[in-house]
Design a protein around this motif. Structure first.
Motif, short mmCIF file in Angstrom:
data_model
loop_
_atom_site.label_atom_id
_atom_site.label_comp_id
_atom_site.label_asym_id
_atom_site.label_seq_id
_atom_site.Cartn_x
_atom_site.Cartn_y
_atom_site.Cartn_z
N ALA A 133 2.99 4.71 -5.13
CA ALA A 133 3.79 4.52 -3.92
C ALA A 133 3.61 3.13 -3.32
O ALA A 133 4.59 2.45 -3.00
N CYS A 134 2.38 2.70 -3.16
CA CYS A 134 2.17 1.40 -2.51
C CYS A 134 2.75 0.26 -3.34
O CYS A 134 3.38 -0.65 -2.80
N ILE B 170 -6.60 3.07 0.72
CA ILE B 170 -6.23 1.70 1.09
C ILE B 170 -6.87 1.42 2.44
O ILE B 170 -6.73 2.22 3.37
N PRO C 41 -1.92 9.05 -0.58
CA PRO C 41 -2.50 10.38 -0.79
C PRO C 41 -3.99 10.34 -1.13
O PRO C 41 -4.68 11.34 -0.92
N GLY C 42 -4.47 9.23 -1.63
CA GLY C 42 -5.89 9.12 -1.93
C GLY C 42 -6.72 8.62 -0.75
O GLY C 42 -7.94 8.52 -0.86
N CYS D 282 -7.92 6.21 -6.04
CA CYS D 282 -6.48 6.07 -6.24
C CYS D 282 -5.97 7.18 -7.17
O CYS D 282 -6.56 7.44 -8.22
N THR D 283 -4.88 7.84 -6.76
CA THR D 283 -4.31 8.93 -7.57
C THR D 283 -3.23 8.43 -8.53
O THR D 283 -2.57 9.23 -9.19
N VAL E 6 -8.11 -1.84 -2.00
CA VAL E 6 -7.96 -0.46 -2.48
C VAL E 6 -9.28 0.00 -3.07
O VAL E 6 -9.90 -0.71 -3.86
N SER F 200 -4.20 1.21 -8.38
CA SER F 200 -3.65 0.17 -7.52
C SER F 200 -4.69 -0.89 -7.18
O SER F 200 -5.89 -0.61 -7.06
N MET G 207 -0.15 -2.08 -9.93
CA MET G 207 -0.97 -1.17 -10.72
C MET G 207 -1.66 -1.99 -11.81
O MET G 207 -1.04 -2.82 -12.48
#
Ligand code: SF4
Length: 74
Positions: free
Chosen positions: A18-19, A69, A65-66, A13-14, A8, A35, A29
């Motif tokens: 989710a992941c 990954i 969304p970022g 990362c936002t 990552v 993440s 996290m």
């Protein structure tokens, strides 16, 4: 078997979680709510993914969304 490693890019990362929620065995996290990939708490941010889970990880890559990954070379 070909190994694939996922990482990552934490700067992007936002913190959507989710992941880590969908694949907690590979994503968690950190203390800054960013993440990182892992294997049972090891290989931090360089998780080795077995072939049977490549599609599941690819789905997280596609949905992140970022866009942060990534499959990583060894
Ligand atoms: S899905 Fe992407 S933006 Fe969301 S927590 Fe995971 S790495 Fe961060």
């Amino acid at each position: 078997m070909t190994e694939r490693i996922v990482s990552v890019e934490k700067d992007d990362c936002t913190s959507c979680n989710a992941c880590a929620s969908n694949l907690p065995r590979y994503f968690q996290m950190d203390e800054d709510d960013l993440s990182e990939s892992h294997n049972n708490g090891q290989n931090l941010n360089r998780a080795i993914i077995p072939e049977e889970d490549w599609d599941a990880v690819q789905n997280e890559i596609d949905e992140c969304p970022g866009e942060c990954i990534h499959w990583t070379k060894k």
